[in-house]
Write a protein that holds these residues in place. Structure first.
Motif, PDB file in Angstrom:
ATOM      1  N   GLY A 173       0.809  -1.219   0.000  1.00  0.00           N
ATOM      2  CA  GLY A 173       0.000   0.000   0.000  1.00  0.00           C
ATOM      3  C   GLY A 173       0.839   1.263   0.000  1.00  0.00           C
ATOM      4  O   GLY A 173       1.978   1.277   0.492  1.00  0.00           O
TER       5      GLY A 173
ATOM      6  N   CYS B 133      -3.209  -5.904   0.573  1.00  0.00           N
ATOM      7  CA  CYS B 133      -3.790  -5.775   1.912  1.00  0.00           C
ATOM      8  C   CYS B 133      -2.756  -5.421   2.975  1.00  0.00           C
ATOM      9  O   CYS B 133      -3.102  -5.252   4.151  1.00  0.00           O
ATOM     10  CB  CYS B 133      -4.517  -7.061   2.298  1.00  0.00           C
TER      11      CYS B 133
ATOM     12  N   HIS C 207      -0.739  -2.590   4.234  1.00  0.00           N
ATOM     13  CA  HIS C 207      -0.674  -1.136   4.108  1.00  0.00           C
ATOM     14  C   HIS C 207       0.472  -0.591   4.952  1.00  0.00           C
ATOM     15  O   HIS C 207       0.794  -1.133   6.006  1.00  0.00           O
ATOM     16  CB  HIS C 207      -2.001  -0.512   4.528  1.00  0.00           C
TER      17      HIS C 207
ATOM     18  N   ILE D 195      -4.482  -5.307   6.700  1.00  0.00           N
ATOM     19  CA  ILE D 195      -5.815  -4.746   6.961  1.00  0.00           C
ATOM     20  C   ILE D 195      -6.853  -5.832   7.226  1.00  0.00           C
ATOM     21  O   ILE D 195      -7.949  -5.532   7.702  1.00  0.00           O
ATOM     22  CB  ILE D 195      -6.283  -3.813   5.826  1.00  0.00           C
ATOM     23  N   ASN D 196      -6.518  -7.093   6.949  1.00  0.00           N
ATOM     24  CA  ASN D 196      -7.414  -8.186   7.318  1.00  0.00           C
ATOM     25  C   ASN D 196      -7.257  -8.578   8.781  1.00  0.00           C
ATOM     26  O   ASN D 196      -8.085  -9.307   9.331  1.00  0.00           O
ATOM     27  CB  ASN D 196      -7.148  -9.418   6.444  1.00  0.00           C
TER      28      ASN D 196
ATOM     29  N   ASN E 181      -5.897   5.059  -6.329  1.00  0.00           N
ATOM     30  CA  ASN E 181      -4.875   4.109  -5.859  1.00  0.00           C
ATOM     31  C   ASN E 181      -4.718   2.890  -6.759  1.00  0.00           C
ATOM     32  O   ASN E 181      -3.734   2.159  -6.648  1.00  0.00           O
ATOM     33  CB  ASN E 181      -5.122   3.694  -4.397  1.00  0.00           C
ATOM     34  N   ARG E 182      -5.666   2.666  -7.661  1.00  0.00           N
ATOM     35  CA  ARG E 182      -5.491   1.568  -8.623  1.00  0.00           C
ATOM     36  C   ARG E 182      -4.279   1.796  -9.536  1.00  0.00           C
ATOM     37  O   ARG E 182      -3.726   0.852 -10.087  1.00  0.00           O
ATOM     38  CB  ARG E 182      -6.741   1.436  -9.505  1.00  0.00           C
TER      39      ARG E 182
ATOM     40  N   ASP F 295      -8.516  -4.682  -6.383  1.00  0.00           N
ATOM     41  CA  ASP F 295      -9.039  -3.784  -5.354  1.00  0.00           C
ATOM     42  C   ASP F 295      -7.994  -3.676  -4.236  1.00  0.00           C
ATOM     43  O   ASP F 295      -7.580  -4.684  -3.659  1.00  0.00           O
ATOM     44  CB  ASP F 295     -10.352  -4.344  -4.809  1.00  0.00           C
ATOM     45  N   GLN F 296      -7.592  -2.441  -3.926  1.00  0.00           N
ATOM     46  CA  GLN F 296      -6.498  -2.242  -2.971  1.00  0.00           C
ATOM     47  C   GLN F 296      -6.924  -2.384  -1.513  1.00  0.00           C
ATOM     48  O   GLN F 296      -6.101  -2.236  -0.608  1.00  0.00           O
ATOM     49  CB  GLN F 296      -5.837  -0.883  -3.206  1.00  0.00           C
ATOM     50  N   GLN F 297      -8.203  -2.658  -1.295  1.00  0.00           N
ATOM     51  CA  GLN F 297      -8.681  -2.941   0.060  1.00  0.00           C
ATOM     52  C   GLN F 297      -8.957  -4.427   0.273  1.00  0.00           C
ATOM     53  O   GLN F 297      -8.840  -4.934   1.383  1.00  0.00           O
ATOM     54  CB  GLN F 297      -9.959  -2.139   0.361  1.00  0.00           C
ATOM     55  N   THR F 298      -9.341  -5.104  -0.791  1.00  0.00           N
ATOM     56  CA  THR F 298      -9.770  -6.504  -0.645  1.00  0.00           C
ATOM     57  C   THR F 298      -8.883  -7.509  -1.375  1.00  0.00           C
ATOM     58  O   THR F 298      -8.994  -8.709  -1.145  1.00  0.00           O
ATOM     59  CB  THR F 298     -11.200  -6.677  -1.180  1.00  0.00           C
TER      60      THR F 298
END
Length: 269
Positions: free
Chosen positions: A16, A56, A58, A71-72, A174-175, A218-221
């Motif tokens: 991230g 995930c 970051h 982040i998980n 962020n992509r 996806d930068q969150q998932t």
């Protein structure tokens, strides 16, 4: 007027990014940008292309250290000193380039291997390791960090807005992992920014950035999808490559701040 609207660094390649109000230029891009990297058992770089879960992890800068969080697992974090704990060096591979790198620590290797469920090691690029940019585009024997090929990437906010107007679900910046985002321009104006200045620092747009599957993660998932490449391929394809963003070289040093004006030099061709 064109103005800097966002600044980002990605201290560990493919993890991230960090949004900054100001960023200082070094001899190979923004300070701390892609100075660390995860490598496999063959010392070849790892990225989200093969390991989407890297999205995930970051990163933040805190009290003179990098702090990496999964982040998980929000309570789980790891701190990396800005200088490696070892003096041992090795040769690592980034695409077609080989360069010297320093092992960070066995503890770091173990932590990242556990988070990503694969065997990997963390390396650092010391100041004495010089990785040249492609000689076909270099102006003055410029070097870069563990980036894909160039020290800086610039994208106009209008370009993302244009893309999002064509998508059913808009995507965040962020992509595309830029270092510099600017406002005030036309869509894809960065394509034609060959010479410009921010303060006393002169920049050259040298090569459009060809985009890969990383933009679909996806930068969150860490979930992959078909966009934005599916839509971009309909209007941003040239010579079988999808372009989004402009790679930069620069002359000079100093600090760039959000809000700084971008001055286009129309006299240099």
């Amino acid at each position: 007027m064109l103005a800097v609207s966002e600044l980002y660094i990605y201290p560990v390649k493919s993890l991230g990014g960090i949004s900054l109000p100001a960023a200082s230029l070094t001899d190979r891009g923004f300070e701390y940008d892609r100075r660390w990297m995860l490598v496999d058992e063959n010392n070849r770089f790892l990225s989200q292309r093969e390991v989407p879960l890297m999205a995930c992890l970051h990163v933040a800068l805190h009290n003179g250290r990098l702090v990496v969080r999964n982040i998980n697992k929000p309570d789980l974090f790891y701190q990396i000193p800005l200088q490696p704990l070892t003096t041992e060096t090795t040769t690592v591979t980034v695409w077609d380039d080989e360069c010297r790198a320093q092992w960070v620590s066995a503890e770091a290797d173990a932590w990242f291997s556990e988070q990503l469920d694969l065997s990997c090691r963390l390396v650092y690029m010391p100041d004495g390791s010089h990785r040249p940019v492609d000689v076909n585009y270099a102006h003055n024997k410029e070097i870069t960090s563990f980036s894909d090929g160039y020290p800086l990437l610039m994208i106009g906010q209008a370009s993302l807005d244009d893309l999002n107007s064509r998508l059913s679900s808009p995507l965040p910046m962020n992509r595309f992992r830029p270092n510099i985002v600017f406002t005030g321009g036309l869509p894809f104006q960065e394509d034609d920014l060959k010479q410009f200045s921010i303060g006393d620092i002169r920049f050259s747009g040298v090569k459009l950035c060809a985009r890969c599957v990383m933009t679909t993660i996806d930068q969150q998932t860490a979930v992959k999808a078909k966009e934005p490449l599916k839509t971009l391929s309909t209007y941003r394809m040239k010579e079988n490559k999808i372009h989004f963003g402009q790679n930069l070289l620069y002359h000079g040093s100093g600090t760039i701040r959000v809000g700084d004006a971008i001055t286009i030099d129309h006299n240099i061709h």
